[in-house]
Design an enzyme around this catalytic site. Sequence first.
Site, PDB file in Angstrom:
ATOM      1  N   GLN A  85     -17.079   5.905  -0.117  1.00  0.00           N
ATOM      2  CA  GLN A  85     -17.208   5.048  -1.298  1.00  0.00           C
ATOM      3  C   GLN A  85     -17.319   3.594  -0.835  1.00  0.00           C
ATOM      4  O   GLN A  85     -16.580   3.156   0.033  1.00  0.00           O
ATOM      5  CB  GLN A  85     -15.957   5.228  -2.166  1.00  0.00           C
ATOM      6  CG  GLN A  85     -15.510   3.999  -2.957  1.00  0.00           C
ATOM      7  CD  GLN A  85     -16.446   3.674  -4.104  1.00  0.00           C
ATOM      8  OE1 GLN A  85     -17.132   4.543  -4.635  1.00  0.00           O
ATOM      9  NE2 GLN A  85     -16.496   2.414  -4.490  1.00  0.00           N
ATOM     10  N   THR A  86     -18.254   2.844  -1.434  1.00  0.00           N
ATOM     11  CA  THR A  86     -18.281   1.406  -1.145  1.00  0.00           C
ATOM     12  C   THR A  86     -18.853   0.633  -2.312  1.00  0.00           C
ATOM     13  O   THR A  86     -19.684   1.145  -3.066  1.00  0.00           O
ATOM     14  CB  THR A  86     -19.086   1.095   0.129  1.00  0.00           C
ATOM     15  OG1 THR A  86     -19.096  -0.319   0.333  1.00  0.00           O
ATOM     16  CG2 THR A  86     -20.514   1.587   0.027  1.00  0.00           C
ATOM     17  N   ARG A  87     -18.392  -0.600  -2.469  1.00  0.00           N
ATOM     18  CA  ARG A  87     -19.025  -1.512  -3.426  1.00  0.00           C
ATOM     19  C   ARG A  87     -19.394  -2.792  -2.695  1.00  0.00           C
ATOM     20  O   ARG A  87     -19.599  -3.832  -3.312  1.00  0.00           O
ATOM     21  CB  ARG A  87     -18.094  -1.794  -4.606  1.00  0.00           C
ATOM     22  CG  ARG A  87     -16.820  -2.528  -4.256  1.00  0.00           C
ATOM     23  CD  ARG A  87     -16.066  -2.926  -5.508  1.00  0.00           C
ATOM     24  NE  ARG A  87     -15.111  -3.983  -5.281  1.00  0.00           N
ATOM     25  CZ  ARG A  87     -13.842  -3.803  -4.913  1.00  0.00           C
ATOM     26  NH1 ARG A  87     -13.385  -2.588  -4.672  1.00  0.00           N
ATOM     27  NH2 ARG A  87     -13.043  -4.828  -4.765  1.00  0.00           N
ATOM     28  N   HIS A 129     -16.698  -0.806   8.832  1.00  0.00           N
ATOM     29  CA  HIS A 129     -16.898   0.388   8.011  1.00  0.00           C
ATOM     30  C   HIS A 129     -17.900   1.344   8.640  1.00  0.00           C
ATOM     31  O   HIS A 129     -17.803   2.558   8.484  1.00  0.00           O
ATOM     32  CB  HIS A 129     -17.290  -0.006   6.588  1.00  0.00           C
ATOM     33  CG  HIS A 129     -16.119  -0.485   5.782  1.00  0.00           C
ATOM     34  ND1 HIS A 129     -16.233  -1.266   4.662  1.00  0.00           N
ATOM     35  CD2 HIS A 129     -14.785  -0.303   5.969  1.00  0.00           C
ATOM     36  CE1 HIS A 129     -15.027  -1.531   4.178  1.00  0.00           C
ATOM     37  NE2 HIS A 129     -14.137  -0.962   4.963  1.00  0.00           N
ATOM     38  N   GLY A 144      -9.773   4.203   2.988  1.00  0.00           N
ATOM     39  CA  GLY A 144      -9.393   3.107   3.876  1.00  0.00           C
ATOM     40  C   GLY A 144      -8.185   2.370   3.350  1.00  0.00           C
ATOM     41  O   GLY A 144      -7.486   2.841   2.449  1.00  0.00           O
ATOM     42  N   ARG A 145      -7.951   1.222   3.931  1.00  0.00           N
ATOM     43  CA  ARG A 145      -6.869   0.382   3.411  1.00  0.00           C
ATOM     44  C   ARG A 145      -7.299  -0.232   2.084  1.00  0.00           C
ATOM     45  O   ARG A 145      -8.452  -0.577   1.900  1.00  0.00           O
ATOM     46  CB  ARG A 145      -6.593  -0.751   4.412  1.00  0.00           C
ATOM     47  CG  ARG A 145      -5.888  -0.298   5.654  1.00  0.00           C
ATOM     48  CD  ARG A 145      -6.075  -1.299   6.773  1.00  0.00           C
ATOM     49  NE  ARG A 145      -5.820  -2.670   6.363  1.00  0.00           N
ATOM     50  CZ  ARG A 145      -4.798  -3.408   6.780  1.00  0.00           C
ATOM     51  NH1 ARG A 145      -3.922  -2.890   7.595  1.00  0.00           N
ATOM     52  NH2 ARG A 145      -4.660  -4.658   6.402  1.00  0.00           N
ATOM     53  N   ASP A 146      -6.372  -0.340   1.161  1.00  0.00           N
ATOM     54  CA  ASP A 146      -6.622  -1.023  -0.099  1.00  0.00           C
ATOM     55  C   ASP A 146      -7.858  -0.491  -0.835  1.00  0.00           C
ATOM     56  O   ASP A 146      -8.635  -1.259  -1.406  1.00  0.00           O
ATOM     57  CB  ASP A 146      -6.769  -2.532   0.155  1.00  0.00           C
ATOM     58  CG  ASP A 146      -6.511  -3.340  -1.113  1.00  0.00           C
ATOM     59  OD1 ASP A 146      -5.758  -2.858  -1.978  1.00  0.00           O
ATOM     60  OD2 ASP A 146      -7.081  -4.446  -1.228  1.00  0.00           O
ATOM     61  N   HIS A 147      -8.033   0.825  -0.819  1.00  0.00           N
ATOM     62  CA  HIS A 147      -9.173   1.458  -1.480  1.00  0.00           C
ATOM     63  C   HIS A 147      -9.189   1.081  -2.973  1.00  0.00           C
ATOM     64  O   HIS A 147      -8.199   1.256  -3.672  1.00  0.00           O
ATOM     65  CB  HIS A 147      -9.080   2.981  -1.332  1.00  0.00           C
ATOM     66  CG  HIS A 147     -10.248   3.727  -1.896  1.00  0.00           C
ATOM     67  ND1 HIS A 147     -11.207   4.303  -1.093  1.00  0.00           N
ATOM     68  CD2 HIS A 147     -10.633   3.978  -3.171  1.00  0.00           C
ATOM     69  CE1 HIS A 147     -12.121   4.879  -1.860  1.00  0.00           C
ATOM     70  NE2 HIS A 147     -11.802   4.694  -3.127  1.00  0.00           N
ATOM     71  N   ALA A 148     -10.336   0.594  -3.433  1.00  0.00           N
ATOM     72  CA  ALA A 148     -10.539   0.278  -4.860  1.00  0.00           C
ATOM     73  C   ALA A 148      -9.544  -0.744  -5.403  1.00  0.00           C
ATOM     74  O   ALA A 148      -9.305  -0.816  -6.603  1.00  0.00           O
ATOM     75  CB  ALA A 148     -10.507   1.542  -5.724  1.00  0.00           C
ATOM     76  N   HIS A 202     -20.252  -3.655   7.085  1.00  0.00           N
ATOM     77  CA  HIS A 202     -20.203  -4.337   8.378  1.00  0.00           C
ATOM     78  C   HIS A 202     -19.755  -3.341   9.447  1.00  0.00           C
ATOM     79  O   HIS A 202     -19.582  -2.159   9.179  1.00  0.00           O
ATOM     80  CB  HIS A 202     -19.275  -5.551   8.286  1.00  0.00           C
ATOM     81  CG  HIS A 202     -19.739  -6.582   7.295  1.00  0.00           C
ATOM     82  ND1 HIS A 202     -20.916  -7.280   7.465  1.00  0.00           N
ATOM     83  CD2 HIS A 202     -19.226  -6.998   6.109  1.00  0.00           C
ATOM     84  CE1 HIS A 202     -21.080  -8.107   6.431  1.00  0.00           C
ATOM     85  NE2 HIS A 202     -20.073  -7.940   5.593  1.00  0.00           N
TER      86      HIS A 202
END
Length: 397
Positions: free
Chosen positions: A206-208, A215, A300-304, A212
């Site tokens: 998932q990405t918004r 990721h 990952g860390r701090d997802h969403a 870099h």
Amino acid sequence: MSTDLSTAPRGGDPIAPHGGELVNLLVEGDAAASLRDEASNLPKVVVNERELSDLEMLANGALSPLRGFQGERDYHAVLETMHLAGGLPWAIPVVLSLTDDEAKRLGGADAVALLPGEGADPIAVLRITEIFKRDKRKEATSVYRTDDDAHPGVKAVYDAGDFCAAGTLEVLALPTHEDFRQYRLTPAETRAEFRRRGWRTVVGFQTRNPIHRAHEYIQKCALEIVDGLLVHPLMGATKSDDVPPDVRMRCYEALFSGYYPKDRAMVSIFPAAMRYAGPREAIWHAIARKNYGCTHFIVGRDHAGVGDYYGTYDAQKIFEEFEPGELGIQTLNFEHSFWCSACEGMASPKTCPHGEETRISLSGTKVREMLRNGERPPMEFSRPEVADILIAAMQER
Ligand SMILES: [Zn+2]
């Protein structure tokens, strides 16, 4: 290993949809013609941008096993227990909001035509089972862990109408998109593509944001242990200060053409709107990716997350609140990663024994400042092709 039917492979797919069956709410052929006639005579409600994303995902099965907007019993069950009333895990309510006026106008109607915009043709009919009052404060504190309306997800809840219309959907057409049509694969289509490629295990990302090196590294670590990678950028509504979709897509294309193995990785659009609900949204994201056919999901860390509403690892820890096998999809937790000049490669605190002085890490603020000044971040931080696209986009703005 779980023997739960909801996680057992069916029909050659590596993973069954959530609840066992991939939902498809599109009505076709003669039935569509008569539904269109019926819709033209029904009361009409315009669906807002966020709920239109939900409607698209209900229609194409991304939110299986839901077949429409949720009723009051499921709504409160999800808020209180992170499960549907029937017991299946579910983290964020999917509701259709109505203003007081709309609720009054619908009165006792048993069906309503849903429009993607004012004056547009109906795209769906909702068979109404109930209209109920939305408990906004409870929803905010349960889903978002705050009732602060400075939180963009909370604000969207507070801005929506006070009532919800629940019921099953019959869909005439998916919302139309002018952009990136070749990337808009439905869950049935991603599943077919995974089969065609012979992937039995697939990790979803998932990405918004633009991607870099950090990721890219995480995705490739995951790809070392599975057959395929689905980069699945969220392209529904986001905060206005997030990087716009067209710029992000150009970044993904540059990465894919230069650095990703074509037969082992693909990019497709996740049409969801962003909630910024942190841990709860991580669950919701994972369940949706299971419906798209992913067997694994990167957290990952701090997802969403947004601001400092959530702890760094909350989105990883929340998965422990479910029984093993209950969600079906396997999460892969990652640390933040960086280039270490002593290791001479990408690494993370899990793998690198060196100190901060050997690690190339830049704050988001610093990166934005460099890009604004037309300056590429170090190539250990960002691929030059990606940096150039972001610099050009900054200068256009
Ligand atoms: Zn190191």
